[in-house]
Write a protein that holds these residues in place. Structure first.
Motif, mmCIF file in Angstrom:
data_model
loop_
_atom_site.group_PDB
_atom_site.id
_atom_site.type_symbol
_atom_site.label_atom_id
_atom_site.label_comp_id
_atom_site.label_asym_id
_atom_site.label_seq_id
_atom_site.Cartn_x
_atom_site.Cartn_y
_atom_site.Cartn_z
ATOM 1 N N VAL A 106 0.804 -1.170 0.007
ATOM 2 C CA VAL A 106 -0.110 0.038 -0.006
ATOM 3 C C VAL A 106 0.710 1.337 0.073
ATOM 4 O O VAL A 106 2.070 1.091 0.286
ATOM 5 C CB VAL A 106 -0.779 0.149 1.224
ATOM 6 C CG1 VAL A 106 -2.001 -1.172 1.106
ATOM 7 C CG2 VAL A 106 -0.061 0.178 2.527
ATOM 8 N N THR A 107 0.192 2.246 -0.454
ATOM 9 C CA THR A 107 0.920 3.496 -0.252
ATOM 10 C C THR A 107 1.127 4.051 1.213
ATOM 11 O O THR A 107 0.390 3.884 2.124
ATOM 12 C CB THR A 107 0.169 4.750 -0.818
ATOM 13 O OG1 THR A 107 -0.146 4.253 -2.328
ATOM 14 C CG2 THR A 107 0.914 6.057 -0.928
ATOM 15 N N ALA A 108 2.420 4.439 1.261
ATOM 16 C CA ALA A 108 3.035 4.728 2.532
ATOM 17 C C ALA A 108 2.377 6.073 3.166
ATOM 18 O O ALA A 108 2.151 7.051 2.607
ATOM 19 C CB ALA A 108 4.617 4.939 2.480
ATOM 20 N N PRO A 109 2.212 6.048 4.466
ATOM 21 C CA PRO A 109 1.486 7.046 5.082
ATOM 22 C C PRO A 109 2.489 8.310 4.988
ATOM 23 O O PRO A 109 3.810 8.179 5.018
ATOM 24 C CB PRO A 109 1.595 6.724 6.624
ATOM 25 C CG PRO A 109 1.457 5.324 6.773
ATOM 26 C CD PRO A 109 2.290 4.657 5.560
ATOM 27 N N GLY A 110 1.781 9.524 4.792
ATOM 28 C CA GLY A 110 2.839 10.645 4.995
ATOM 29 C C GLY A 110 3.145 10.927 3.200
ATOM 30 O O GLY A 110 4.104 11.981 2.907
ATOM 31 N N SER A 111 2.657 10.143 2.180
ATOM 32 C CA SER A 111 2.951 10.159 1.078
ATOM 33 C C SER A 111 2.495 11.444 0.254
ATOM 34 O O SER A 111 1.279 11.890 0.620
ATOM 35 C CB SER A 111 2.651 9.021 -0.012
ATOM 36 O OG SER A 111 3.468 7.912 0.504
ATOM 37 N N THR A 148 -0.255 11.214 9.856
ATOM 38 C CA THR A 148 0.368 11.134 8.653
ATOM 39 C C THR A 148 -0.303 10.827 7.134
ATOM 40 O O THR A 148 -0.220 9.719 6.734
ATOM 41 C CB THR A 148 1.799 10.404 8.623
ATOM 42 O OG1 THR A 148 1.287 9.022 9.103
ATOM 43 C CG2 THR A 148 2.717 10.809 9.770
ATOM 44 N N PRO A 149 -1.331 11.640 6.951
ATOM 45 C CA PRO A 149 -2.144 11.422 5.865
ATOM 46 C C PRO A 149 -1.336 11.351 4.574
ATOM 47 O O PRO A 149 -0.223 12.057 4.208
ATOM 48 C CB PRO A 149 -3.254 12.424 5.969
ATOM 49 C CG PRO A 149 -2.590 13.830 6.647
ATOM 50 C CD PRO A 149 -1.406 12.984 7.576
ATOM 51 N N ILE A 150 -1.961 10.758 3.616
ATOM 52 C CA ILE A 150 -1.606 11.131 1.962
ATOM 53 C C ILE A 150 -2.325 12.238 1.530
ATOM 54 O O ILE A 150 -3.371 12.620 1.979
ATOM 55 C CB ILE A 150 -2.208 9.728 1.100
ATOM 56 C CG1 ILE A 150 -1.400 8.649 1.869
ATOM 57 C CG2 ILE A 150 -1.791 9.928 -0.132
ATOM 58 C CD1 ILE A 150 -2.028 7.318 1.193
ATOM 59 N N THR A 151 -1.475 13.077 0.719
ATOM 60 C CA THR A 151 -1.863 14.192 -0.020
ATOM 61 C C THR A 151 -1.714 14.320 -1.208
ATOM 62 O O THR A 151 -0.808 13.616 -1.693
ATOM 63 C CB THR A 151 -1.278 15.463 0.730
ATOM 64 O OG1 THR A 151 0.067 15.324 0.513
ATOM 65 C CG2 THR A 151 -1.961 15.668 2.330
#
Length: 211
Positions: free
Chosen positions: A65-70, A205-208
């Motif tokens: 999955v896409t890493a937190p904070g990406s 640490t959301p994805i933005t």
């Protein structure tokens, strides 16, 4: 396909003292209640859902999955685990556009929304795991250039922004649907990014997605 619709509502705190209370729809996040006057409007819509003719290979739930904070660019795809209301799986979220919308889209609020500019987050959601995720929904929020909230919390639909939940057919690998998340900012400011902060991994640490 079920449609998680709620009345268009705003909770806004601006320097001019604008304060409208709200209660949100499921897709697009929850609004934060605030004391004041509540105004609502209902808009008709046409649901937008698509499913690929040839099922894509399933991605196991809990897989890569896409890493937190990406930090992604608008148009990029994030892969995230889904776990809500007893349904689990892996989905992909693509924020395809962050659009400044006409102020007229909030016309039914009259003077109460005169200091607010609406923004639309256009989103595509895909089922990667092949799990039965029918009738589920995802939640994103718009943030300013500083990565913080805009000071306006808004939820619901407008004639040009229709929030959708997953269709009944969102239960096979490759199934997808499109939705719109309503956001807003005080006039002179803008929604510069979209943020996904659901689940323990992404809460702090959301994805933005940035334009």
């Amino acid at each position: 396909m079920t449609h998680a619709r709620g009345p268009l509502l705003i909770a806004a705190v601006a320097t001019a003292g604008l304060l409208l209370s709200a209660c949100g729809s499921e897709t697009g996040g929850q609004a934060v209640p605030a004391p004041g006057t509540t105004t609502s409007t209902a808009a008709t819509s046409t649901q937008k859902s698509t499913a690929k003719s040839s099922p894509a290979p399933a991605v196991p739930a809990g897989g890569d999955v896409t890493a937190p904070g990406s930090k992604l660019k608008v148009g990029a795809r994030a892969v995230v685990p889904y776990d809500s209301a007893g349904k689990t799986g892996t989905i992909a979220i693509t924020v395809s556009a962050i659009e400044a919308a006409p102020k007229e889209d909030l016309a039914e609020f009259g003077d109460k929304a005169k200091n607010i500019t609406p923004f639309y987050l256009r989103v595509k959601v895909e089922n990667l795991s092949g799990s039965d995720l029918s009738y589920t929904s995802v939640s994103l929020r718009g943030v300013g250039a500083d990565g913080k909230g805009t000071g306006v919390i808004i939820s619901g639909d407008t004639p040009n922004c229709d929030s959708q939940s997953a269709p009944k057919t969102f239960s096979t690998a490759g199934a997808s649907y499109e939705t719109c998340v309503l956001s807003a900012a005080p006039d002179g400011s803008k929604v510069a990014a979209a943020e996904y902060n659901r689940g323990d991994a992404y809460l702090k640490t959301p994805i933005t997605w940035e334009s």
